[in-house]
Scaffold this active site. Structure first.
Site, PDB file in Angstrom:
ATOM      1  CB  CYS B  72      -0.737  -0.155   1.104  1.00  0.00           C
ATOM      2  SG  CYS B  72       0.246   0.219   2.891  1.00  0.00           S
ATOM      3  CB  ALA B  75       4.625  -1.041   2.192  1.00  0.00           C
TER       4      ALA B  75
END
Ligand code: SF4
Lengths: 70, 501
Positions: B72, B75
């Site tokens: 995501c 991240a």
């Protein structure tokens, strides 16, 4: 109006990049490419077209404002 | 389906076979999904010149229901770009899980005393509870920043990495950051990298790059570093995984350049602030840091080039390319470095090439590796027969064309099913991908390297890295354990099994 970045691709052509949509497309054609008048209608490989107000030829990459034409 | 196909002793696929394989794999999907996934799967057909400009569709939302391997935006920002900046504290703002389950997993090495002046492997979180969601977490964040500065006075700054709920409940982290920054007299960078933004971690990289542009470069009294010199360069997009940036840096220094910044592996805030004064930006991971490189080119007039430090061929090419931006002393320096390492690399190749020659590799990684490591494999006589990006964009695939041979499979955002089927059919001798794929393939009896964090090894960049790379590949591929995958009581049916598995 949307913020875009026009940059030079590896093969010398222009690349259109719209940060908001994370959209990157090859520029197929640009209406004006003279040193003193650069911009106008911008056709993308995806078929969309945008319009940037003509300016003197910028140093790339350049952040610009563009308007969706279709 | 691939399972039904005859896949024994598969050699290199022809174009027709590659297309047939893709069609077979797509067959199991419902019509709509098939149509969508078909655009993401392809094979190279440009030959060596790479004149073909056809590209798979990329950077699109993953299909619901398939097993994707993507991450995501949080991240991408916290895990990749900001996380390795070691002298800043990066708050995982929101519930505890996002930060805790990704803590220290990426092996970005750094020098420093963790918890005193460096904070790379620590997890700081605002640990959102129900009441924070209901009443907002701005007060908690302000308090947290104050406490952090008291407990860790040697931090140089703080970044607030938003997790999903922050965007959903509409907290004003920008306002809190601004006032907290004044209070602690250090930069506090709000990063709007909520996980739901974008289709993968890629947008997180972009958001992180933008926040560096807005809060690090434009900061008043930032960047009072050393006098800029004529040979200053910055390494961008090297996360020092297993020490990658270090083994790259020594080569650049040996040829006479001064590396003033590492982005962001083993990097610091001061290094980032120094970067707008360098002469050339060296970009390793194009995907995650092209944005800031483009910005520095536009605003400060700093050119940037992409380089590749995987394998001696590409390293020599890159060193020469880098040197071409500088005067003759650097060019000589580059030649000297290449000459010095050449015999050592030859020894590595002499030792491992006979053991690895002709072996086929399939890759599925992120960032720059699906194309960059191909050269290193080729130096060892190996061939990459399939490659793909988790979160690549069109420009990544365009850049890949020149690295891959005819009929090499290209798969974007590959699903668990597709990848398995490809491997079953193509039967590579080695698969390089992430930890989520590792055990599936190992259980299938396929040698596997985890190519995100080098399977707890590394560095792989630079000349020193290549020696380790070669050893690791040999160790994995020629490991006797692969002969023991089938237990003795099933040995009888071994030939039959092998054809299917
Ligand atoms: S998607 Fe949201 S909740 Fe999940 S890890 Fe990313 S930021 Fe956290």
């Amino acid at each position: 109006m949307a913020n875009i970045i026009i940059s030079q691709a590896v093969d010398g052509s222009l690349t259109f990049y719209m940060p908001k949509k994370d959209l990157e497309e090859k520029v197929q054609s640009l209406e004006f490419t003279q040193a003193d008048k650069w911009g106008g209608e911008l056709k993308l490989a995806s078929g969309q077209s945008y319009y940037i107000d003509p300016i003197i030829e910028p140093r790339l990459p350049k952040s610009l404002r563009a308007r969706r034409m279709d | 389906m691939g399972r039904a196909l005859e896949g024994k002793n598969m050699t290199k696929l022809s174009k027709d076979e590659a297309q047939a394989l893709i069609n077979d794999v797509l067959e199991v999907y419902p019509a709509k999904a098939r149509e969508d996934r078909a655009k993401h799967l392809d094979f190279a057909d440009g030959g060596d010149g790479g004149e073909s400009q056809k590209c798979v569709t990329s950077n699109r939302k993953s299909l619901p229901g398939v097993m994707t391997i993507r991450g995501c935006a949080y991240a991408g920002s916290k895990g990749v770009v900001w996380g390795p900046i070691k002298d800043m504290i990066h708050i995982s703002h929101g519930p505890v899980g996002c930060g805790q389950y990704s803590r220290a997993g990426r092996r970005n090495y750094y020098i420093g005393t963790t918890g005193v002046d460096s904070f790379g492997t620590m997890n700081f979180t605002s640990d959102f509870q129900e009441k924070d969601i209901v009443f907002g977490g701005d007060k908690k964040l302000a308090k947290l920043i104050g406490e952090l500065d008291q407990l860790f006075p040697l931090n140089r700054g703080i970044s607030v990495q938003s997790e999903c709920p922050i965007g959903l409940i509409g907290d004003d982290i920008e306002a809190v950051s601004k006032s907290s920054s004044r209070e602690i007299n250090k930069p506090v960078v709000p990063v709007r990298c909520e996980g739901f933004r974008g289709v993968s971690q890629s947008l997180g990289h972009h958001i992180a790059n933008d926040s560096i542009r807005d809060y690090v470069f434009d900061r008043e009294d930032g960047g009072s570093g050393p006098e800029p010199g004529p040979y200053d360069v910055a390494i961008l997009g090297d996360y020092n995984i297993g020490g990658d940036a270090w083994s790259s840096r020594i080569l650049l220094e040996e040829m006479g350049l001064r590396v003033v910044a590492q982005w962001s592996g083993d990097g610091t805030l001061a290094e980032m602030e120094q970067t707008p004064k360098v002469k050339l930006n060296l970009l390793h991971c194009y995907r995650s840091m092209n944005y800031i490189s483009r910005h520095m080119e536009e605003k400060y007039g700093i050119p940037w080039i992409e380089y590749n430090f995987f394998g001696p061929t590409k390293i020599a090419e890159s060193l020469r390319k880098i040197a071409s931006y500088f005067d003759d002393s650097i060019k000589e320096g580059a030649e000297k470095v290449i000459a010095r390492y050449q015999p050592m690399m030859q020894a590595v190749i002499d030792k491992y090439k006979p053991r690895l020659e002709g072996k086929k590799v399939m890759l599925y990684v992120g960032g720059l590796r699906p194309r960059h490591v191909i050269g290193a494999y080729e130096d060892l006589g190996m061939e990459v027969v399939g490659t793909g990006y988790e979160f690549g964009h069109k420009d990544d695939y365009q850049r890949t064309n020149e690295h891959v041979n005819n009929a090499t499979l290209i798969y974007d955002d590959v699903t668990g099913f597709e990848f398995e089927e490809f491997v079953k059919r193509v039967k590579p001798d080695l698969v390089g991908s992430g930890v989520k794929e590792k055990y599936i393939f190992q259980k299938m009896g396929v040698p596997f390297r985890q190519m995100h964090s080098w399977d707890y090894s590394g560095p792989y960049h630079g000349y020193d890295g290549f020696a380790i790379f070669a050893k690791d590949m040999d160790m994995t591929l020629n490991n006797p354990c692969w002969g023991s995958i089938i237990p003795p009581w099933k040995q009888a049916g071994e030939t039959e099994q092998a054809a299917v598995a």
